[in-house]
Every structure is written in structure tokens, then in C-alpha cells.
Design an enzyme around this catalytic site. Structure first.
Site, PDB file in Angstrom:
ATOM      1  N   LYS A  22      43.935  28.852  44.353  1.00  0.00           N
ATOM      2  CA  LYS A  22      42.694  29.233  43.673  1.00  0.00           C
ATOM      3  C   LYS A  22      42.959  29.704  42.249  1.00  0.00           C
ATOM      4  CE  LYS A  22      40.841  33.415  44.255  1.00  0.00           C
ATOM      5  NZ  LYS A  22      40.418  34.176  43.055  1.00  0.00           N
ATOM      6  N   ASN A  23      43.877  30.643  42.098  1.00  0.00           N
ATOM      7  CA  ASN A  23      44.067  31.245  40.778  1.00  0.00           C
ATOM      8  C   ASN A  23      44.679  30.276  39.781  1.00  0.00           C
ATOM      9  OD1 ASN A  23      42.912  33.558  41.654  1.00  0.00           O
ATOM     10  ND2 ASN A  23      44.795  34.782  41.709  1.00  0.00           N
ATOM     11  N   CYS A 123      35.373  40.656  41.472  1.00  0.00           N
ATOM     12  CA  CYS A 123      35.763  41.615  42.504  1.00  0.00           C
ATOM     13  C   CYS A 123      35.663  43.043  42.005  1.00  0.00           C
ATOM     14  CB  CYS A 123      37.209  41.368  42.923  1.00  0.00           C
ATOM     15  SG  CYS A 123      37.402  40.102  44.163  1.00  0.00           S
ATOM     16  N   ARG A 128      38.932  46.661  35.262  1.00  0.00           N
ATOM     17  CA  ARG A 128      39.252  45.304  34.815  1.00  0.00           C
ATOM     18  C   ARG A 128      38.660  44.976  33.447  1.00  0.00           C
ATOM     19  NH1 ARG A 128      39.330  41.230  39.860  1.00  0.00           N
ATOM     20  NH2 ARG A 128      40.981  40.301  38.643  1.00  0.00           N
ATOM     21  N   ASP A 313      47.713  40.899  45.051  1.00  0.00           N
ATOM     22  CA  ASP A 313      46.809  40.099  45.891  1.00  0.00           C
ATOM     23  C   ASP A 313      47.294  39.964  47.336  1.00  0.00           C
ATOM     24  OD1 ASP A 313      45.082  39.752  43.812  1.00  0.00           O
ATOM     25  OD2 ASP A 313      45.505  37.629  43.484  1.00  0.00           O
ATOM     26  N   ARG A 405      35.102  32.682  48.728  1.00  0.00           N
ATOM     27  CA  ARG A 405      35.536  32.532  47.337  1.00  0.00           C
ATOM     28  C   ARG A 405      36.991  32.087  47.260  1.00  0.00           C
ATOM     29  NH1 ARG A 405      35.648  37.581  44.453  1.00  0.00           N
ATOM     30  NH2 ARG A 405      36.736  36.182  43.095  1.00  0.00           N
TER      31      ARG A 405
HETATM   32  C1  UD1 Z   1      44.582  37.773  38.010  1.00  0.00           C
HETATM   33  C2  UD1 Z   1      44.205  37.143  39.320  1.00  0.00           C
HETATM   34  C3  UD1 Z   1      44.015  38.220  40.378  1.00  0.00           C
HETATM   35  C4  UD1 Z   1      45.254  39.098  40.471  1.00  0.00           C
HETATM   36  C5  UD1 Z   1      45.648  39.625  39.097  1.00  0.00           C
HETATM   37  C6  UD1 Z   1      46.978  40.368  39.091  1.00  0.00           C
HETATM   38  C7  UD1 Z   1      42.990  35.140  38.718  1.00  0.00           C
HETATM   39  C8  UD1 Z   1      41.686  34.433  38.668  1.00  0.00           C
HETATM   40  N1  UD1 Z   1      42.965  36.399  39.161  1.00  0.00           N
HETATM   41  O1  UD1 Z   1      43.493  38.602  37.623  1.00  0.00           O
HETATM   42  O2  UD1 Z   1      43.760  37.573  41.629  1.00  0.00           O
HETATM   43  O3  UD1 Z   1      44.986  40.193  41.309  1.00  0.00           O
HETATM   44  O4  UD1 Z   1      45.778  38.527  38.161  1.00  0.00           O
HETATM   45  O5  UD1 Z   1      47.989  39.543  39.576  1.00  0.00           O
HETATM   46  O6  UD1 Z   1      44.014  34.582  38.415  1.00  0.00           O
HETATM   47  N2  UD1 Z   1      44.001  44.556  32.012  1.00  0.00           N
HETATM   48  C9  UD1 Z   1      43.609  45.275  30.914  1.00  0.00           C
HETATM   49  N3  UD1 Z   1      42.988  44.602  29.891  1.00  0.00           N
HETATM   50  C10 UD1 Z   1      42.776  43.249  29.934  1.00  0.00           C
HETATM   51  C11 UD1 Z   1      43.201  42.529  31.068  1.00  0.00           C
HETATM   52  C12 UD1 Z   1      43.817  43.206  32.101  1.00  0.00           C
HETATM   53  O7  UD1 Z   1      43.774  46.474  30.841  1.00  0.00           O
HETATM   54  O8  UD1 Z   1      42.238  42.702  28.964  1.00  0.00           O
HETATM   55  C13 UD1 Z   1      44.663  45.255  33.128  1.00  0.00           C
HETATM   56  C14 UD1 Z   1      43.870  45.158  34.426  1.00  0.00           C
HETATM   57  O9  UD1 Z   1      42.875  46.146  34.503  1.00  0.00           O
HETATM   58  C15 UD1 Z   1      44.940  45.333  35.453  1.00  0.00           C
HETATM   59  C16 UD1 Z   1      46.151  44.650  34.803  1.00  0.00           C
HETATM   60  O10 UD1 Z   1      45.868  44.589  33.409  1.00  0.00           O
HETATM   61  O11 UD1 Z   1      45.241  46.692  35.629  1.00  0.00           O
HETATM   62  C17 UD1 Z   1      46.456  43.257  35.319  1.00  0.00           C
HETATM   63  O12 UD1 Z   1      45.294  42.484  35.301  1.00  0.00           O
HETATM   64  P1  UD1 Z   1      45.341  40.909  35.048  1.00  0.00           P
HETATM   65  O13 UD1 Z   1      46.721  40.409  35.261  1.00  0.00           O
HETATM   66  O14 UD1 Z   1      44.692  40.620  33.742  1.00  0.00           O
HETATM   67  O15 UD1 Z   1      44.414  40.376  36.202  1.00  0.00           O
HETATM   68  P2  UD1 Z   1      43.411  39.156  36.144  1.00  0.00           P
HETATM   69  O16 UD1 Z   1      43.906  38.108  35.213  1.00  0.00           O
HETATM   70  O17 UD1 Z   1      42.029  39.658  35.975  1.00  0.00           O
END
Ligand code: UD1
Length: 427
Positions: A22-23, A123, A128, A313, A405
Site C-alpha cells: 500500500k505505502n 489516520c 502528523r 506500522d 484501507r
Molecule cells: C508513512 C507511512 C505510514 C508510516 C510512517 C512511518 C505512507 C502512506 N504512510 O507516513 O504508514 O507509519 O511513514 O513509517 O507511506 N513529521 C513531521 N513533519 C512532517 C512530516 C512528518 O514532524 O512534515 C513527523 C511525524 O509527525 C512523525 C515522523 O515525522 O512523527 C515520521 O512521519 P513520516 O515518516 O512523515 O510518516 P508518513 O510519511 O506520514
């Protein structure tokens, strides 16, 4: 809303095909925005999130055609073509359903010179933010405005110049957005402390197949030399390491023996290590993994971390399994601040889990008992399904749309390995 009813206590056994990730799919799909030629993705999982993303892309004028979709098949093939973009706006009603919609920002900006995306939902596992996505794009020369719940990004005339950005924390999505923006930049871009999840490697490989120039693939330092245009490509989505890990936990909690096919073991080292530490036998077989248990589960201590660490995850699913270990496990969630919403639900099933901030202590119990449960995110819901598979009596998992999902035809797959599961309408 549908409910899944699980009559637990059956030992799972058999062979299970693992779906496309999915991701990975969610970051490969927006690559279609980067070229006017056709991009074909094979092994795309059939999931609600993929359908939502398809609708989002259709909104921009991207045509999508699906082939190879016999009802009995897992996965399908989608050909996407963005001959001409008819809109550069991702509206609230589509984006709110799925946080990954933010991944159109980088490629849209690169292709069209501007993009407007509603701030995402998704989610409920913490705050986030998307600040890192925006900072990386700014470092590449984008101008960003935030207004009325929307992000607007603009490139200067002639396109993004490219630039250098060091992520203060590892972010999968921000790395993906930055990569997709940089491939069509006028100059060279560098990303430091980039995420190196297998899904990022998958993205890089598709981009390279489309003509992008990326060095450092699989490392945390990526150098992207912008090219004037990208062409079409055909690409196979990688196997879903989280789905595979989830079914491994499901097999283990029932004392079962399951072969997962289509798995790439190298992507799953941390999960395999955790399972092994818990006393589960994991063996590589041709094209897959064999999972077997022949004794009590042992407690495990670990913390989630960016790849190659233990994936956040997988935390809820491993926790479910450890509810029946002989002793106390200690799990620490370092990625998201609010990812223990399954804990009270598991405790209602007879688990004994305490949380102290980001740490959860899982005291093993002898048995779990079925209950009505519901979760507010995808992986938490799967954790409850896993607990239900080992619980006495009936477990009813509500709000199945979370599972839809991210798990392709969950109840069919569980039935393939001998689980007694049923989906019923209404909640
Ligand atoms: C992706 C995955 C999700 C997984 C996560 C961590 C997808 C669609 N989703 O989510 O399933 O749980 O990686 O492996 O691929 N953060 C910030 N600012 C930002 C972005 C992130 O502070 O602009 C923080 C987040 O709050 C979190 C951390 O960075 O604490 C990691 O998040 P991130 O790796 O960005 O997760 P996603 O890409 O949203």
C-alpha cells in the site's frame, strides 16, 4: 459500516500470497503526474486507499485504466496517463479521506509549476504535520502559502531550481514529496537524513525507470540531478512488508504454521528479528517466508524506529501477539505520539497492558476473550483482529473501513489459512 466477526482459537495454517505494498503504491501513483506518457503499475493492491488516490488523480485530468482484474485475483494492473493536467487543485473532500494525498504536491509542482492541496486528514495517530514536506520544497526554490486550510506551492518561471535540504527527523512522506519535486528541477538537489524505507527505494526505482537521475538510492543521502522531461514506464509494486508481518503475527499467536509467498525478506529483517526473539521460527523459503511456532511465545523489548529499525506500522500487531507471551514485553513507540489507541481495546479482551507515555508494558496473559472492539486507525484495527484470532469466543471488530484501507480482502485471506471470519453489514 461493516463488522468483522472472528470466532477465535483456530490454529492458522497454509499458504498466503502477500499483496503489493500500500505505502509503496501510494507514492508510485502520483509519479504519473510527472510525465505525459503512460505509467503502468503492476501488482497494485485492491484497497480503498488506492481507489481514493485514483479518484484524486482523475480530478487532475489523469486517465486511469485497470486490467487483469478477475474477481479471484489479488492485485491488478493500472495504467495512468497525464497527457494534460486539467486542474492543479486537490480539494478537501478528497484529501481528508487520506493523508497520503499530500504526495501530489511535489510532482504537481514539478510538472505544472504550481499546486494547491488541502491540508490532509488520515489516520488519527498523532499530530502528523507536513512542515518538513514544505521546508524541503522551499529549499528547492518553491514559494509556499498557507490559506484557508490549503497549501499553495509555486515554482519560479522555468521551474524549480533545486537545492539542498537536511531533514531534522526522518520522514517517509516528506522524502517522497521532495524526490518527486526534484527529478524535474533545473539543477541538482541533495537530501540528507532522508528516509530509506524500502518504499522509498521503490519510488526511486520507478523514477529512474522514467528517466530520472538519482544517486544514493537506499541510503539517507540522495542526490537528484534534474532532467528536462520524464517518460513512461512499467513497474511492479514491491510486496507489502507490513501485510506480511501482520499475517506472521496472526499465525504465531494461534500457534500456527503459515507460508507467506511473494515476500522480500530483506525488507523485513527487523520484523523477523522481533518474531525470532519471541520464539517464532522464521525460515526463508523460495519466494517467501515460513512462519511456525512450537512452544510458548517469549516476551520482547524493542522500540520502533525508521527503517531499518522496527516499523511503527507493525507495533500494534506485534503487541497483540505479545499479549499471550510468557512474561512482560516492553514496547516503545518513537515515531508517533498517539499510537496506543488499541491498548484499551486489547485490555477489554483480557490483555494486561500498561502505558507510560511512549512505552507500553505488555504483561503476558494465559488467554484472551472475545469482545466488541473498534479502533481508530488501520494497524490498530489489525492488532485487534490478531488478538481476536487467538481469543476465546467471538470478537466483533467494528469500523472495518480502516482495515479496507490497507488489507486486501482481509477476511478472504484469513479464511485461506483456516480462520473462522465473517463480514457482516451494519455496525
Ligand atoms: C508513512 C507511512 C505510514 C508510516 C510512517 C512511518 C505512507 C502512506 N504512510 O507516513 O504508514 O507509519 O511513514 O513509517 O507511506 N513529521 C513531521 N513533519 C512532517 C512530516 C512528518 O514532524 O512534515 C513527523 C511525524 O509527525 C512523525 C515522523 O515525522 O512523527 C515520521 O512521519 P513520516 O515518516 O512523515 O510518516 P508518513 O510519511 O506520514
Amino acid at each position: 459500516m461493516d463488522t468483522i466477526i472472528i470466532r477465535g482459537g483456530r490454529r492458522l495454517s497454509g499458504t498466503l500470497p502477500v499483496s503489493g505494498a500500500k505505502n509503496s503504491a501510494l507514492t508510485l501513483l502520483p509519479c504519473a503526474l510527472l510525465t505525459d506518457e503512460a505509467v503502468t503499475l503492476r501488482n497494485l493492491p485492491r484497497l480503498a486507499d488506492i481507489d481514493s488516490f485514483q479518484h484524486l488523480l482523475n480530478q487532475f485530468g489523469v486517465s486511469t485504466a485497470i486490467a487483469g482484474a478477475r474477481p479471484e485475483d489479488f492485485g491488478r494492473v493500472m495504467t495512468l496517463q497525464a497527457t494534460r493536467l486539467t486542474s492543479t487543485v486537490a480539494p478537501y473532500d478528497l484529501v481528508r479521506k487520506m493523508r497520503a494525498s499530500i504526495l501530489v504536491l511535489g510532482p504537481m509542482l514539478a510538472r505544472a509549476g504550481e499546486a494547491t492541496v488541502s491540508l490532509p486528514g488520515g489516520c488519527a495517530i498523532g499530530n502528523r504535520p507536513i512542515d518538513l514536506h514544505l521546508k524541503a520544497l522551499e529549499a528547492f526554490g518553491a514559494r509556499i502559502e498557507l490559506a484557508a486550510g490549503y497549501v499553495r506551492a509555486y515554482a519560479p518561471d522555468g521551474g524549480l531550481p533545486g537545492g539542498e535540504y537536511t531533514f531534522p527527523v526522518v520522514s517517509v512522506g516528506a522524502t517522497e514529496n521532495a524526490l518527486m519535486a526534484a527529478v524535474l528541477a533545473r539543477g541538482t538537489s541533495r537530501l540528507h537524513n532522508a528516509a530509506r524505507e524500502p518504499e522509498i527505494v521503490d519510488l526511486c526505482q520507478l523514477l529512474v525507470a522514467m528517466g530520472a537521475q538519482i544517486e544514493g538510492i537506499g541510503t539517507s543521502d540522495l542526490t537528484i540531478t534534474g532532467v528536462a522531461r520524464l517518460h513512461g514506464a512499467t513497474y511492479m509494486v514491491m510486496p507489502d512488508r507490513i501485510e506480511a508481518g501482520s499475517y506472521a503475527c496472526a499465525a504465531a499467536i494461534t500457534g500456527g504454521e503459515v507460508t507467506l509467498t511473494g515476500v522480500r525478506q530483506a525488507d523485513m529483517a527487523a520484523t523477523v528479528q522481533a518474531l525470532t526473539d519471541a520464539g517464532v521460527h522464521v525460515a526463508a523459503v523460495r519466494d517467501g517466508l515460513h512462519i511456525a511456532t512450537d512452544g510458548p511465545l517469549r516476551p520482547v523489548t524493542l522500540a520502533t524506529a525508521p527503517f531499518p529499525g522496527f516499523a511503527t506500522d507493525m507495533q500494534a500487531q506485534l503487541m497483540a501477539m505479545l499479549c499471550l507471551a510468557q512474561g512482560s514485553s516492553v514496547l516503545t513507540e518513537t515515531i508517533f505520539e498517539n499510537r496506543y489507541m488499541h491498548v484499551p481495546e486489547m485490555n477489554r479482551m483480557g490483555a494486561r497492558i500498561e502505558t507510560h507515555g511512549r512505552t507500553a508494558i505488555v504483561h503476558g496473559v494465559d488467554r484472551l476473550i472475545g469482545a466488541d472492539v473498534m479502533a481508530t486507525d488501520l494497524r490498530a484495527s489489525m492488532g485487534l483482529v490478531i488478538a481476536g484470532l487467538a481469543a476465546a469466543d467471538e470478537t466483533r471488530v467494528h469500523r472495518v473501513y480502516h482495515l479496507d484501507r490497507g488489507y486486501e480482502r482481509l477476511e478472504e485471506k484469513l479464511a485461506l489459512i483456516g480462520a473462522d471470519v465473517e463480514r457482516v453489514g451494519g455496525d
